[in-house]
Design a protein around this motif. Sequence first.
Motif, mmCIF file in Angstrom:
data_model
loop_
_atom_site.group_PDB
_atom_site.id
_atom_site.type_symbol
_atom_site.label_atom_id
_atom_site.label_comp_id
_atom_site.label_asym_id
_atom_site.label_seq_id
_atom_site.Cartn_x
_atom_site.Cartn_y
_atom_site.Cartn_z
ATOM 1 N N GLY A 55 0.787 -1.229 0.000
ATOM 2 C CA GLY A 55 0.000 0.000 0.000
ATOM 3 C C GLY A 55 0.818 1.276 0.000
ATOM 4 O O GLY A 55 0.253 2.366 0.033
ATOM 5 N N SER A 56 2.137 1.157 -0.046
ATOM 6 C CA SER A 56 2.971 2.361 -0.030
ATOM 7 C C SER A 56 3.106 2.939 -1.432
ATOM 8 O O SER A 56 2.825 2.287 -2.431
ATOM 9 C CB SER A 56 4.343 2.054 0.569
ATOM 10 N N ASP A 57 3.520 4.195 -1.473
ATOM 11 C CA ASP A 57 3.771 4.892 -2.731
ATOM 12 C C ASP A 57 5.264 4.896 -2.990
ATOM 13 O O ASP A 57 6.059 5.201 -2.097
ATOM 14 C CB ASP A 57 3.258 6.335 -2.664
ATOM 15 N N VAL A 58 5.628 4.572 -4.241
ATOM 16 C CA VAL A 58 7.027 4.399 -4.619
ATOM 17 C C VAL A 58 7.339 5.281 -5.820
ATOM 18 O O VAL A 58 6.542 5.374 -6.747
ATOM 19 C CB VAL A 58 7.305 2.915 -4.964
ATOM 20 N N ALA A 59 8.513 5.895 -5.798
ATOM 21 C CA ALA A 59 9.012 6.643 -6.955
ATOM 22 C C ALA A 59 10.324 6.011 -7.395
ATOM 23 O O ALA A 59 11.130 5.586 -6.557
ATOM 24 C CB ALA A 59 9.233 8.112 -6.602
ATOM 25 N N VAL A 60 10.526 5.940 -8.701
ATOM 26 C CA VAL A 60 11.738 5.363 -9.276
ATOM 27 C C VAL A 60 12.308 6.355 -10.270
ATOM 28 O O VAL A 60 11.634 6.715 -11.239
ATOM 29 C CB VAL A 60 11.445 4.028 -9.995
ATOM 30 N N ILE A 61 13.517 6.808 -10.016
ATOM 31 C CA ILE A 61 14.180 7.741 -10.926
ATOM 32 C C ILE A 61 15.227 6.966 -11.719
ATOM 33 O O ILE A 61 16.184 6.443 -11.152
ATOM 34 C CB ILE A 61 14.824 8.905 -10.142
ATOM 35 N N GLY A 62 15.004 6.874 -13.005
ATOM 36 C CA GLY A 62 15.877 6.109 -13.892
ATOM 37 C C GLY A 62 15.253 4.767 -14.196
ATOM 38 O O GLY A 62 15.138 3.915 -13.321
ATOM 39 N N TYR A 119 8.689 5.738 -0.431
ATOM 40 C CA TYR A 119 10.016 5.260 -0.821
ATOM 41 C C TYR A 119 10.354 5.831 -2.193
ATOM 42 O O TYR A 119 9.509 5.829 -3.086
ATOM 43 C CB TYR A 119 10.048 3.730 -0.923
ATOM 44 N N ALA A 120 11.577 6.298 -2.352
ATOM 45 C CA ALA A 120 12.048 6.752 -3.664
ATOM 46 C C ALA A 120 13.394 6.089 -3.924
ATOM 47 O O ALA A 120 14.248 6.003 -3.032
ATOM 48 C CB ALA A 120 12.178 8.269 -3.713
ATOM 49 N N PHE A 121 13.586 5.627 -5.135
ATOM 50 C CA PHE A 121 14.792 4.913 -5.536
ATOM 51 C C PHE A 121 15.489 5.673 -6.655
ATOM 52 O O PHE A 121 14.867 5.957 -7.676
ATOM 53 C CB PHE A 121 14.441 3.505 -6.023
ATOM 54 N N ASP A 122 16.753 5.996 -6.449
ATOM 55 C CA ASP A 122 17.552 6.598 -7.518
ATOM 56 C C ASP A 122 18.319 5.478 -8.202
ATOM 57 O O ASP A 122 19.335 5.004 -7.719
ATOM 58 C CB ASP A 122 18.518 7.647 -6.972
ATOM 59 N N ALA A 123 17.802 5.053 -9.346
ATOM 60 C CA ALA A 123 18.455 4.000 -10.120
ATOM 61 C C ALA A 123 19.365 4.581 -11.191
ATOM 62 O O ALA A 123 20.015 3.834 -11.921
ATOM 63 C CB ALA A 123 17.404 3.090 -10.754
ATOM 64 N N TYR A 124 19.413 5.896 -11.299
ATOM 65 C CA TYR A 124 20.266 6.538 -12.304
ATOM 66 C C TYR A 124 21.675 6.748 -11.763
ATOM 67 O O TYR A 124 22.645 6.320 -12.357
ATOM 68 C CB TYR A 124 19.657 7.870 -12.759
ATOM 69 N N GLY A 125 21.783 7.438 -10.652
ATOM 70 C CA GLY A 125 23.080 7.587 -10.012
ATOM 71 C C GLY A 125 23.826 8.862 -10.342
ATOM 72 O O GLY A 125 24.881 8.827 -10.959
ATOM 73 N N SER A 126 23.280 9.982 -9.918
ATOM 74 C CA SER A 126 23.983 11.255 -10.040
ATOM 75 C C SER A 126 23.666 12.067 -8.787
ATOM 76 O O SER A 126 22.670 11.795 -8.111
ATOM 77 C CB SER A 126 23.529 12.027 -11.294
ATOM 78 N N PRO A 127 24.492 13.055 -8.476
ATOM 79 C CA PRO A 127 24.150 13.891 -7.321
ATOM 80 C C PRO A 127 22.746 14.495 -7.437
ATOM 81 O O PRO A 127 21.986 14.510 -6.472
ATOM 82 C CB PRO A 127 25.232 14.968 -7.326
ATOM 83 N N ARG A 128 22.389 14.947 -8.632
ATOM 84 C CA ARG A 128 21.084 15.585 -8.805
ATOM 85 C C ARG A 128 19.938 14.601 -8.584
ATOM 86 O O ARG A 128 18.954 14.914 -7.909
ATOM 87 C CB ARG A 128 20.986 16.204 -10.202
ATOM 88 N N THR A 129 20.047 13.384 -9.146
ATOM 89 C CA THR A 129 18.955 12.423 -8.983
ATOM 90 C C THR A 129 18.873 11.907 -7.543
ATOM 91 O O THR A 129 17.791 11.604 -7.056
ATOM 92 C CB THR A 129 19.056 11.261 -9.987
ATOM 93 N N MET A 130 20.019 11.842 -6.847
ATOM 94 C CA MET A 130 19.994 11.485 -5.430
ATOM 95 C C MET A 130 19.226 12.539 -4.641
ATOM 96 O O MET A 130 18.380 12.225 -3.804
ATOM 97 C CB MET A 130 21.402 11.359 -4.858
ATOM 98 N N ALA A 160 15.504 12.214 -5.360
ATOM 99 C CA ALA A 160 14.888 11.084 -4.651
ATOM 100 C C ALA A 160 14.635 11.453 -3.196
ATOM 101 O O ALA A 160 13.561 11.190 -2.644
ATOM 102 C CB ALA A 160 15.769 9.839 -4.747
ATOM 103 N N PHE A 161 15.611 12.098 -2.561
ATOM 104 C CA PHE A 161 15.458 12.505 -1.171
ATOM 105 C C PHE A 161 14.333 13.531 -1.028
ATOM 106 O O PHE A 161 13.510 13.445 -0.110
ATOM 107 C CB PHE A 161 16.775 13.067 -0.630
ATOM 108 N N ALA A 162 14.268 14.478 -1.956
ATOM 109 C CA ALA A 162 13.228 15.517 -1.897
ATOM 110 C C ALA A 162 11.844 14.959 -2.203
ATOM 111 O O ALA A 162 10.841 15.515 -1.746
ATOM 112 C CB ALA A 162 13.565 16.644 -2.879
#
Length: 193
Positions: free
Chosen positions: A37-44, A107-118, A121-123
């Motif tokens: 039931g949680s909301d998830v974000a995936v970047i990349g 939950y947010a996941f940074d699957a790309y891997g850059s300072p900006r995407t990190m 994800a935190f924001a």
Amino acid sequence: QLLVAGDDIPADRAALVGCAVITGFGAVMNTAKIEVGSDVAVIGCGGIGLNVVAAARMLGARRIVAVDVDERHLGFARDFGATDVVDARAGDPVAAIRQATGGGAHYAFDAYGSPRTMEQAFAAVRAGGTAVQIGLAPEGETGSISPFDLALSEKTLKGSFMGSSRPRVDMPRLLDLYRLGRLDLDRLVTRTY
């Protein structure tokens, strides 16, 4: 001891389990331990991000917001279970995630891997939420997280290397999920050489 996939699994499918699948699924199951039931974000939404999407769907996420700059990747993300897709070139992906999830992802996941995407994800996570860094930025690059915001919002920032996996336990489980038709490795193979 050698881990053998078995003759019933094509080699090009089994090979995926050793990297993108175990990393994406592991980040969701082992590192974040998302709740139903949680909301998830995936970047990349490359191979790892698609497996984050698939794992979140399998574990009962309510909303799965996929972010990328490639329309093809966003199409794949929708196919793998994303409820919402966001083209990061079209606007602020953090605002889009917050809108789609009613205030921020759990939950947010940074699957790309850059300072900006990190930082994104935190924001993008709500107060008390967890951001998971999967993608590897080049060594020496750094991002910026506000210590004030970290403490005030009680957010968590976690790293995940290879999905915090235990290969001898997780790989057989993932291969069994494929055998049962619950893990789609076939659509992850877009071409072979």
